[in-house]
Design a protein around this motif. Structure first.
Motif, PDB file in Angstrom:
ATOM      1  N   ALA A   1       7.268   9.654  14.572  1.00 32.39           N
ATOM      2  CA  ALA A   1       8.049   8.894  13.586  1.00 32.39           C
ATOM      3  C   ALA A   1       8.177   9.676  12.285  1.00 32.39           C
ATOM      4  CB  ALA A   1       7.401   7.544  13.341  1.00 32.39           C
ATOM      5  N   VAL A   2       7.052  10.273  11.841  1.00 33.33           N
ATOM      6  CA  VAL A   2       7.079  11.052  10.599  1.00 33.33           C
ATOM      7  C   VAL A   2       8.005  12.259  10.752  1.00 33.33           C
ATOM      8  CG1 VAL A   2       5.694  12.471   9.048  1.00 33.33           C
ATOM      9  CG2 VAL A   2       4.791  10.292   9.873  1.00 33.33           C
ATOM     10  N   GLU A   3       7.924  12.939  11.893  1.00 36.61           N
ATOM     11  CA  GLU A   3       8.784  14.098  12.110  1.00 36.61           C
ATOM     12  C   GLU A   3      10.253  13.699  12.134  1.00 36.61           C
ATOM     13  OE1 GLU A   3       7.416  15.780  15.730  1.00 36.61           O
ATOM     14  OE2 GLU A   3       5.609  16.700  14.849  1.00 36.61           O
ATOM     15  N   SER A   4      10.547  12.555  12.751  1.00 35.10           N
ATOM     16  CA  SER A   4      11.935  12.095  12.823  1.00 35.10           C
ATOM     17  C   SER A   4      12.483  11.762  11.439  1.00 35.10           C
ATOM     18  CB  SER A   4      12.028  10.868  13.728  1.00 35.10           C
ATOM     19  OG  SER A   4      13.333  10.334  13.731  1.00 35.10           O
ATOM     20  N   LEU A   5      11.682  11.066  10.631  1.00 34.19           N
ATOM     21  CA  LEU A   5      12.139  10.710   9.279  1.00 34.19           C
ATOM     22  C   LEU A   5      12.251  11.959   8.407  1.00 34.19           C
ATOM     23  CD1 LEU A   5      10.066   7.452   8.633  1.00 34.19           C
ATOM     24  CD2 LEU A   5      12.436   7.663   9.373  1.00 34.19           C
ATOM     25  N   GLY A   6      11.325  12.894   8.587  1.00 36.24           N
ATOM     26  CA  GLY A   6      11.377  14.118   7.801  1.00 36.24           C
ATOM     27  C   GLY A   6      12.577  14.972   8.112  1.00 36.24           C
ATOM     28  N   ALA A   7      13.136  14.813   9.319  1.00 33.64           N
ATOM     29  CA  ALA A   7      14.309  15.594   9.699  1.00 33.64           C
ATOM     30  C   ALA A   7      15.578  15.128   8.991  1.00 33.64           C
ATOM     31  CB  ALA A   7      14.510  15.532  11.213  1.00 33.64           C
ATOM     32  N   HIS A   8      15.566  13.879   8.526  1.00 36.27           N
ATOM     33  CA  HIS A   8      16.757  13.321   7.847  1.00 36.27           C
ATOM     34  C   HIS A   8      16.320  12.562   6.590  1.00 36.27           C
ATOM     35  CE1 HIS A   8      19.119  14.278  11.453  1.00 36.27           C
ATOM     36  NE2 HIS A   8      18.143  13.724  12.158  1.00 36.27           N
ATOM     37  N   PRO A   9      15.790  13.241   5.586  1.00 37.04           N
ATOM     38  CA  PRO A   9      15.266  12.543   4.402  1.00 37.04           C
ATOM     39  C   PRO A   9      16.341  11.803   3.609  1.00 37.04           C
ATOM     40  CG  PRO A   9      15.340  14.920   4.034  1.00 37.04           C
ATOM     41  CD  PRO A   9      15.624  14.703   5.482  1.00 37.04           C
ATOM     42  N   GLY A  10      17.534  12.402   3.508  1.00 32.68           N
ATOM     43  CA  GLY A  10      18.598  11.736   2.756  1.00 32.68           C
ATOM     44  C   GLY A  10      19.012  10.438   3.400  1.00 32.68           C
ATOM     45  N   ARG A  11      19.151  10.459   4.702  1.00 32.45           N
ATOM     46  CA  ARG A  11      19.526   9.253   5.423  1.00 32.45           C
ATOM     47  C   ARG A  11      18.444   8.182   5.301  1.00 32.45           C
ATOM     48  NH1 ARG A  11      21.088  10.279  11.551  1.00 32.45           N
ATOM     49  NH2 ARG A  11      18.822  10.226  11.859  1.00 32.45           N
ATOM     50  N   ALA A  12      17.202   8.610   5.384  1.00 32.06           N
ATOM     51  CA  ALA A  12      16.089   7.671   5.256  1.00 32.06           C
ATOM     52  C   ALA A  12      16.052   7.050   3.860  1.00 32.06           C
ATOM     53  CB  ALA A  12      14.778   8.386   5.548  1.00 32.06           C
ATOM     54  N   ALA A  13      16.312   7.865   2.832  1.00 30.00           N
ATOM     55  CA  ALA A  13      16.296   7.347   1.451  1.00 30.00           C
ATOM     56  C   ALA A  13      17.362   6.290   1.242  1.00 30.00           C
ATOM     57  CB  ALA A  13      16.485   8.492   0.466  1.00 30.00           C
ATOM     58  N   LEU A  14      18.552   6.527   1.767  1.00 32.81           N
ATOM     59  CA  LEU A  14      19.622   5.537   1.640  1.00 32.81           C
ATOM     60  C   LEU A  14      19.277   4.252   2.380  1.00 32.81           C
ATOM     61  CD1 LEU A  14      22.805   7.780   2.035  1.00 32.81           C
ATOM     62  CD2 LEU A  14      21.981   6.660  -0.049  1.00 32.81           C
ATOM     63  N   ALA A  15      18.590   4.387   3.504  1.00 37.09           N
ATOM     64  CA  ALA A  15      18.247   3.213   4.309  1.00 37.09           C
ATOM     65  C   ALA A  15      17.280   2.291   3.575  1.00 37.09           C
ATOM     66  CB  ALA A  15      17.648   3.653   5.637  1.00 37.09           C
ATOM     67  N   VAL A  16      16.360   2.869   2.793  1.00 37.42           N
ATOM     68  CA  VAL A  16      15.336   2.036   2.146  1.00 37.42           C
ATOM     69  C   VAL A  16      15.716   1.647   0.718  1.00 37.42           C
ATOM     70  CG1 VAL A  16      13.554   3.141   3.536  1.00 37.42           C
ATOM     71  CG2 VAL A  16      14.029   4.011   1.242  1.00 37.42           C
ATOM     72  N   LEU A  17      16.895   2.052   0.258  1.00 36.01           N
ATOM     73  CA  LEU A  17      17.263   1.769  -1.132  1.00 36.01           C
ATOM     74  C   LEU A  17      17.283   0.272  -1.415  1.00 36.01           C
ATOM     75  CD1 LEU A  17      18.106   2.952  -3.828  1.00 36.01           C
ATOM     76  CD2 LEU A  17      20.494   2.895  -3.048  1.00 36.01           C
ATOM     77  N   GLY A  18      17.806  -0.511  -0.482  1.00 35.33           N
ATOM     78  CA  GLY A  18      17.835  -1.959  -0.687  1.00 35.33           C
ATOM     79  C   GLY A  18      16.449  -2.546  -0.819  1.00 35.33           C
ATOM     80  N   ILE A  19      15.516  -2.042  -0.017  1.00 33.32           N
ATOM     81  CA  ILE A  19      14.140  -2.525  -0.105  1.00 33.32           C
ATOM     82  C   ILE A  19      13.530  -2.158  -1.453  1.00 33.32           C
ATOM     83  CG2 ILE A  19      11.816  -2.244   0.853  1.00 33.32           C
ATOM     84  CD1 ILE A  19      13.068  -2.011   3.595  1.00 33.32           C
ATOM     85  N   VAL A  20      13.781  -0.940  -1.901  1.00 36.19           N
ATOM     86  CA  VAL A  20      13.258  -0.511  -3.206  1.00 36.19           C
ATOM     87  C   VAL A  20      13.766  -1.426  -4.313  1.00 36.19           C
ATOM     88  CG1 VAL A  20      13.297   1.332  -4.933  1.00 36.19           C
ATOM     89  CG2 VAL A  20      12.966   1.893  -2.523  1.00 36.19           C
ATOM     90  N   ILE A  21      15.079  -1.710  -4.299  1.00 39.18           N
ATOM     91  CA  ILE A  21      15.670  -2.562  -5.343  1.00 39.18           C
ATOM     92  C   ILE A  21      15.055  -3.956  -5.297  1.00 39.18           C
ATOM     93  CG2 ILE A  21      17.800  -3.687  -6.095  1.00 39.18           C
ATOM     94  CD1 ILE A  21      19.300  -1.181  -5.152  1.00 39.18           C
ATOM     95  N   GLY A  22      14.894  -4.516  -4.108  1.00 39.64           N
ATOM     96  CA  GLY A  22      14.316  -5.852  -3.990  1.00 39.64           C
ATOM     97  C   GLY A  22      12.901  -5.923  -4.511  1.00 39.64           C
ATOM     98  N   ILE A  23      12.073  -4.949  -4.141  1.00 44.37           N
ATOM     99  CA  ILE A  23      10.673  -4.957  -4.580  1.00 44.37           C
ATOM    100  C   ILE A  23      10.580  -4.739  -6.084  1.00 44.37           C
ATOM    101  CG2 ILE A  23       8.429  -3.878  -4.300  1.00 44.37           C
ATOM    102  CD1 ILE A  23       9.488  -5.475  -1.871  1.00 44.37           C
ATOM    103  N   VAL A  24      11.411  -3.833  -6.621  1.00 45.06           N
ATOM    104  CA  VAL A  24      11.406  -3.595  -8.069  1.00 45.06           C
ATOM    105  C   VAL A  24      11.796  -4.870  -8.817  1.00 45.06           C
ATOM    106  CG1 VAL A  24      12.576  -2.370  -9.935  1.00 45.06           C
ATOM    107  CG2 VAL A  24      11.804  -1.114  -7.947  1.00 45.06           C
ATOM    108  N   THR A  25      12.811  -5.573  -8.316  1.00 42.07           N
ATOM    109  CA  THR A  25      13.269  -6.801  -8.983  1.00 42.07           C
ATOM    110  C   THR A  25      12.151  -7.831  -9.060  1.00 42.07           C
ATOM    111  OG1 THR A  25      15.529  -6.439  -8.210  1.00 42.07           O
ATOM    112  CG2 THR A  25      14.955  -8.666  -8.916  1.00 42.07           C
ATOM    113  N   VAL A  26      11.532  -8.114  -7.926  1.00 37.46           N
ATOM    114  CA  VAL A  26      10.465  -9.115  -7.900  1.00 37.46           C
ATOM    115  C   VAL A  26       9.285  -8.677  -8.764  1.00 37.46           C
ATOM    116  CG1 VAL A  26       8.748 -10.231  -6.430  1.00 37.46           C
ATOM    117  CG2 VAL A  26      11.101 -10.031  -5.653  1.00 37.46           C
ATOM    118  N   SER A  27       8.888  -7.428  -8.656  1.00 41.70           N
ATOM    119  CA  SER A  27       7.712  -6.954  -9.389  1.00 41.70           C
ATOM    120  C   SER A  27       7.926  -6.986 -10.894  1.00 41.70           C
ATOM    121  CB  SER A  27       7.357  -5.529  -8.938  1.00 41.70           C
ATOM    122  OG  SER A  27       7.083  -5.491  -7.558  1.00 41.70           O
TER     123      SER A  27
END
Length: 432
Positions: free
Chosen positions: A23-49
């Motif tokens: 899993a780590v190797e797969s995510l590391g192969a596409h870091p930009g794609r992974a970052a875009l995928a989790v952006l919504g989660i980051v925004i949600g957690i930042v808002t609540v926190s």
């Protein structure tokens, strides 16, 4: 039977480690794609926190602010809002309370032991904005209040230097004043101390002799307490100098352990003094420190609930992003899946691999959101005095749990799709 359990645990542990590594190797192969995928989660957690941290700080400061005014006190005012705020249209016609009613209540209410009155002076008098002057220093943020001599004792005000004014000074309408710490600093310098006692402060051109300097208040909004900007003068002086100022707050101290009874008795006496009929509603407002704090808690709970709702939308968007990434990953790695299953990987192993990958994505988003929120709260602490840059535990728990759930839910269908592939078809798909 008992000897087989340890032998079966090792392969499972190794399988989990292998799945995590893949899993780590797969995510590391596409870091930009992974970052875009989790952006919504980051925004949600930042808002609540962030909102949670601000609410906790404001609640703490408000609780300290009103408890400083006395936990055994009942506050009576003819309006339901803040004394410095304009009244609503419905309450604008209400008559103010009489400052002498405090003594009446003490006589007639068995559960009340002391009373004080505070007259709120408007910030503009006869078209002129109030300002305080001492020498060449001027403060146009001064708040002027007329207090009875017992006020400082009832609210537990702490003096850095000097004393409160006396009953005699109140009756004689003496031109004396007690200054809040911020106002004293603005007029006499940040190191103002006992040397300012006896000095003159001019209000609308009239001199007032400083007899007391208060300690900085502990409560407030991010370190700012408007009581620190108050110039308190005797109530008798305020009545003579500002005859049109009639907004009066009564501070009524209950006897020990009799706060609720005192509130009932105060209401009964005020209804009689206001000549209200049995069926008429109160045309005044009674409150206590705990009641005001409770009101804020209810408002804060509503804000927190709305924030969680907004965060849920961001998490949903983040979950959709993760699901899309996982679907793409399953499609791109069809041959890999076929090879793994051809050499002995079971369907649960494939399911676990992609679930771990999805979970890892969401946890990265959750950790990133908490880290960004921590950095932002640290920045707020630099510009807001008294702000504590500590994320509430419930916000941290929400970030971790919601991230895990988002990852599991978003990754389940793609992982199930991968696990149900036929190895032969998977190999042919990639080979073609």
């Amino acid at each position: 039977m008992g000897s087989r359990r340890p032998e079966r645990r090792i392969p499972r542990r190794e399988a989990f480690v292998n799945s995590l590594r893949l899993a780590v190797e797969s995510l590391g192969a596409h870091p930009g794609r992974a970052a875009l995928a989790v952006l919504g989660i980051v925004i949600g957690i930042v808002t609540v926190s962030l909102v949670a941290t601000v609410l906790v700080n404001v609640r703490s400061q408000i609780a300290l602010l009103f408890r400083e005014l006395g936990t055994d006190n009942v506050f009576a005012f003819h309006l339901s809002g803040d004394p410095y705020s304009p009244p609503s249209d419905e309450e604008a016609q209400r008559l103010p309370l009489d400052r002498r009613w405090g003594d009446v209540i003490v006589r007639e209410a068995d559960a009340v032991e002391a009373a004080a009155a505070q007259i709120i002076i408007p910030s503009v008098v006869n078209g002129r904005a109030l300002s305080a002057r001492a020498g060449s220093a001027v403060s146009d943020t001064v708040l002027v209040e007329g207090d009875s001599a017992s006020f400082f004792d009832i609210v537990g005000a702490e003096f850095a230097h000097g004393r409160p004014f006396t009953e005699l000074e109140d009756r004689a309408a003496a031109r004396v004043a007690v200054l809040g710490s911020s106002l004293a600093g603005a007029l006499f310098g940040s190191e103002a101390g006992a040397e300012i006692l006896g000095r003159k402060v001019y209000l609308l051109g009239e001199p007032y002799s400083v007899v007391g300097l208060l300690q900085p208040r502990r409560g407030g909004f991010f370190g700012e307490n408007r009581q620190d900007s108050v110039m308190a003068i005797p109530a008798g002086t305020a009545r003579r100098r500002f005859p049109d100022a009639d907004a009066t707050v009564l501070y009524l101290r209950a006897k020990g352990g009799r706060l609720q009874l005192a509130r009932i008795e105060i209401e009964a006496v005020l209804r009689r003094l206001r000549r209200l009929g049995p069926d008429e509603p109160n045309d005044f407002n009674l409150s206590t420190s705990e009641q005001i704090i409770g009101t804020f808690d209810r408002v804060g709970a509503g804000i927190a609930l709305a924030t969680v709702g907004l965060a849920a939308v961001s998490l949903l968007i983040g979950g959709i992003g993760i699901a899309n990434i996982m679907i793409i990953a399953v499609t791109e790695r069809t041959r890999e899946i076929g090879l793994r299953m051809a050499v002995g990987a079971r369907r649960p192993d494939v399911l676990r691999q992609f679930l771990i990958e999805s979970l890892l994505l969401s946890l990265v988003g959750g950790a990133g959101g908490l880290l960004v929120a921590a950095l932002l709260t640290a920045m707020l602490a630099l510009v807001l005095p008294g702000f504590m840059p500590v994320l509430p535990l419930w916000a941290v728990a929400f970030g971790v749990v919601s991230s895990c759930l988002t990852g599991i839910i978003a990754g389940y269908l793609p992982a199930r799709q991968a696990a149900r592939m036929d190895p032969v078809d998977a190999l042919r798909y990639e080979a073609g």
